[in-house]
Motif scaffolding. Structure first.
Motif, mmCIF file in Angstrom:
data_model
loop_
_atom_site.group_PDB
_atom_site.id
_atom_site.type_symbol
_atom_site.label_atom_id
_atom_site.label_comp_id
_atom_site.label_asym_id
_atom_site.label_seq_id
_atom_site.Cartn_x
_atom_site.Cartn_y
_atom_site.Cartn_z
ATOM 1 N N HIS A 250 0.832 -1.203 0.000
ATOM 2 C CA HIS A 250 0.000 0.000 0.000
ATOM 3 C C HIS A 250 0.869 1.256 0.000
ATOM 4 O O HIS A 250 0.571 2.235 -0.697
ATOM 5 N N SER A 251 1.932 1.221 0.796
ATOM 6 C CA SER A 251 2.827 2.388 0.890
ATOM 7 C C SER A 251 3.519 2.641 -0.448
ATOM 8 O O SER A 251 3.653 3.789 -0.881
ATOM 9 N N PHE A 252 3.960 1.580 -1.090
ATOM 10 C CA PHE A 252 4.604 1.669 -2.409
ATOM 11 C C PHE A 252 3.695 2.408 -3.393
ATOM 12 O O PHE A 252 4.109 3.368 -4.049
ATOM 13 N N ALA A 253 2.433 1.964 -3.484
ATOM 14 C CA ALA A 253 1.494 2.562 -4.443
ATOM 15 C C ALA A 253 1.152 3.998 -4.070
ATOM 16 O O ALA A 253 1.129 4.889 -4.928
ATOM 17 N N THR A 254 0.898 4.226 -2.794
ATOM 18 C CA THR A 254 0.510 5.566 -2.332
ATOM 19 C C THR A 254 1.614 6.580 -2.567
ATOM 20 O O THR A 254 1.370 7.685 -3.061
ATOM 21 N N HIS A 255 2.845 6.208 -2.237
ATOM 22 C CA HIS A 255 3.957 7.146 -2.390
ATOM 23 C C HIS A 255 4.253 7.428 -3.866
ATOM 24 O O HIS A 255 4.610 8.553 -4.225
ATOM 25 N N LEU A 257 1.966 7.459 -6.338
ATOM 26 C CA LEU A 257 0.908 8.348 -6.819
ATOM 27 C C LEU A 257 1.052 9.755 -6.237
ATOM 28 O O LEU A 257 0.832 10.749 -6.926
ATOM 29 N N ASN A 258 1.436 9.842 -4.973
ATOM 30 C CA ASN A 258 1.634 11.153 -4.348
ATOM 31 C C ASN A 258 2.790 11.916 -4.984
ATOM 32 O O ASN A 258 2.842 13.149 -4.926
ATOM 33 N N SER A 259 3.716 11.175 -5.593
ATOM 34 C CA SER A 259 4.868 11.815 -6.233
ATOM 35 C C SER A 259 4.662 12.041 -7.732
ATOM 36 O O SER A 259 5.586 12.417 -8.432
ATOM 37 N N GLY A 260 3.455 11.761 -8.218
ATOM 38 C CA GLY A 260 3.142 12.102 -9.600
ATOM 39 C C GLY A 260 3.084 10.950 -10.583
ATOM 40 O O GLY A 260 2.883 11.169 -11.784
ATOM 41 N N ASP A 262 1.604 7.992 -12.832
ATOM 42 C CA ASP A 262 0.259 7.841 -13.385
ATOM 43 C C ASP A 262 -0.343 6.507 -12.968
ATOM 44 O O ASP A 262 0.370 5.529 -12.682
ATOM 45 N N LEU A 263 -1.665 6.479 -12.938
ATOM 46 C CA LEU A 263 -2.397 5.333 -12.411
ATOM 47 C C LEU A 263 -2.131 4.059 -13.207
ATOM 48 O O LEU A 263 -2.014 2.972 -12.640
ATOM 49 N N ARG A 264 -2.042 4.164 -14.534
ATOM 50 C CA ARG A 264 -1.817 2.989 -15.373
ATOM 51 C C ARG A 264 -0.479 2.323 -15.075
ATOM 52 O O ARG A 264 -0.370 1.101 -15.032
ATOM 53 N N SER A 265 0.548 3.139 -14.863
ATOM 54 C CA SER A 265 1.873 2.585 -14.558
ATOM 55 C C SER A 265 1.862 1.858 -13.222
ATOM 56 O O SER A 265 2.445 0.777 -13.084
ATOM 57 N N VAL A 266 1.189 2.450 -12.231
ATOM 58 C CA VAL A 266 1.104 1.823 -10.911
ATOM 59 C C VAL A 266 0.315 0.517 -11.015
ATOM 60 O O VAL A 266 0.660 -0.484 -10.365
ATOM 61 N N GLN A 267 -0.728 0.511 -11.839
ATOM 62 C CA GLN A 267 -1.495 -0.717 -12.067
ATOM 63 C C GLN A 267 -0.591 -1.829 -12.600
ATOM 64 O O GLN A 267 -0.645 -2.970 -12.135
ATOM 65 N N GLU A 268 0.244 -1.496 -13.569
ATOM 66 C CA GLU A 268 1.163 -2.485 -14.155
ATOM 67 C C GLU A 268 2.148 -2.992 -13.121
ATOM 68 O O GLU A 268 2.431 -4.197 -13.029
ATOM 69 N N LEU A 269 2.680 -2.081 -12.319
ATOM 70 C CA LEU A 269 3.678 -2.462 -11.316
ATOM 71 C C LEU A 269 3.074 -3.378 -10.255
ATOM 72 O O LEU A 269 3.723 -4.324 -9.788
ATOM 73 N N LEU A 270 1.834 -3.109 -9.870
ATOM 74 C CA LEU A 270 1.177 -3.912 -8.840
ATOM 75 C C LEU A 270 0.661 -5.237 -9.384
ATOM 76 O O LEU A 270 0.364 -6.151 -8.613
ATOM 77 N N GLY A 271 0.513 -5.329 -10.707
ATOM 78 C CA GLY A 271 -0.016 -6.550 -11.292
ATOM 79 C C GLY A 271 -1.519 -6.675 -11.144
ATOM 80 O O GLY A 271 -2.065 -7.776 -11.121
ATOM 81 N N TYR A 281 -6.192 3.683 -4.343
ATOM 82 C CA TYR A 281 -5.073 4.474 -3.810
ATOM 83 C C TYR A 281 -5.192 5.955 -4.138
ATOM 84 O O TYR A 281 -4.525 6.775 -3.519
ATOM 85 N N THR A 282 -6.052 6.311 -5.097
ATOM 86 C CA THR A 282 -6.200 7.734 -5.434
ATOM 87 C C THR A 282 -6.895 8.481 -4.310
ATOM 88 O O THR A 282 -6.757 9.697 -4.195
ATOM 89 N N HIS A 283 -7.661 7.774 -3.455
ATOM 90 C CA HIS A 283 -8.300 8.433 -2.315
ATOM 91 C C HIS A 283 -7.240 9.029 -1.406
ATOM 92 O O HIS A 283 -7.379 10.129 -0.890
#
Length: 302
Positions: A250-255, A257-260, A262-271, A281-283
């Motif tokens: 959760h911390s990985f994804a939140t940090h 997104l907070n640092s800019g 994009d959502l699609r890239s984070v989706q790919e990284l999280l699988g 995580y956008t909340h």
């Protein structure tokens, strides 16, 4: 074995073999089907073919009376919809009575995450002079540095790590492959662990494991073992927070997104298969944006 039990078993085999579902998913589906079959029995309904919309409404009202969350009810309905879709495919039932069942959107709690100051304390507690301390630091760096699940972490092998490209080959849910990059801190911790600590931990093991992370006796480290390691590190860091391996994800994804990021890239990284799984995580990010706005904009407050 009753016909309902036999149909359930065929459904679970279908999930395992054709859908390549994870053991945890199969277990959840088995539990949800069992609950439904027990309810059928309590209502003296003996055939899956006799389930209709009125019966489903009664079942849903019982779930609400049991004070299950909307998310839990939605999961059970989704499972039964899949179960009946399978039965329809096998021509056991003529139609799927769950196909038009609609529920309110599930509520998604905001993921629990570490603040960066808390992580700094957590990363400072490992004893880098011991093999176990070096292993613990590597686990922490990998979990936070890549955002992979603890189940994915414990199944890593040395051959899955490409130091030249700084990427890890991860086998996610349903054995789906993805490559996840890692940074300099994780690279340094992994390299030191593989060269120095892991050989020492494997020293007394007669049958060395291919698994990357091992326990004190050189055997494969389990997900439960990782949780115990993290619990101990939290206590040593004198943090008054609860920890679970997913909190680092959760911390990985939140940090990011907070640092800019994009959502699609984070989706790919999280699988994540669906973007909706990542959007939760956008909340947290929106809350962070509001804090920045309220603290920075000259007309934000009097």
């Amino acid at each position: 074995m009753t016909s309902q039990t036999r149909y359930k078993q065929l459904f679970l085999e279908y999930l395992q073999i054709e859908k390549n579902a994870s053991p945890l998913t199969v277990s959840h589906y088995a539990e949800d089907v069992d609950v439904f079959l027990l309810f059928m029995e309590s209502e003296a309904l003996t055939k899956l073919q006799d389930v209709d919309h009125s019966f489903i409404r009664v079942y849903l009202s019982k779930l609400h009376e049991a004070k299950l969350s909307r998310r839990s009810i939605a999961r059970k309905v989704s499972c039964l919809r899949s179960f009946y879709r399978f039965l329809e495919r096998e021509e056991i039932v003529k139609q799927n009575p769950f196909i038009n069942v609609r529920l309110p959107k599930s509520e998604y709690p905001i993921p629990d995450f570490f603040y960066e100051e808390e992580l700094a304390q957590l990363f400072s507690v490992s004893d880098s002079s011991t093999p176990l301390g070096q292993r613990n630091q590597a686990i922490l760096e990998v979990l936070y540095g890549t955002g992979i699940r603890v189940s994915e972490c414990v199944h890593l092998e040395e051959k899955h790590i490409d130091f030249s490209l700084a990427t890890i080959l991860v086998y996610g849910k349903g054995s789906k492959e993805r490559y996840v990059p890692f940074g300099q801190f994780a690279e340094e911790a992994l390299s030191y662990y593989i060269k120095e600590a892991r050989p020492k931990l494997l020293k007394n093991q007669t049958q060395p494991t291919d698994q990357l992370f091992v326990n004190a006796k050189g055997g494969p480290l389990t997900a439960r073992g990782v949780r115990m390691i993290l619990d101990k590190m939290v206590k040593e860091a004198a943090l008054t927070v609860d920890i679970h391996p997913h909190k680092l994800r959760h911390s990985f994804a939140t940090h990011l997104l907070n640092s800019g990021a994009d959502l699609r890239s984070v989706q790919e990284l999280l699988g994540h298969e669906h973007l909706s799984s990542t959007q939760v995580y956008t909340h947290v990010s929106k809350d962070r944006l509001r804090q920045v706005y309220m603290g920075s904009h000259p007309r934000a407050k009097k």
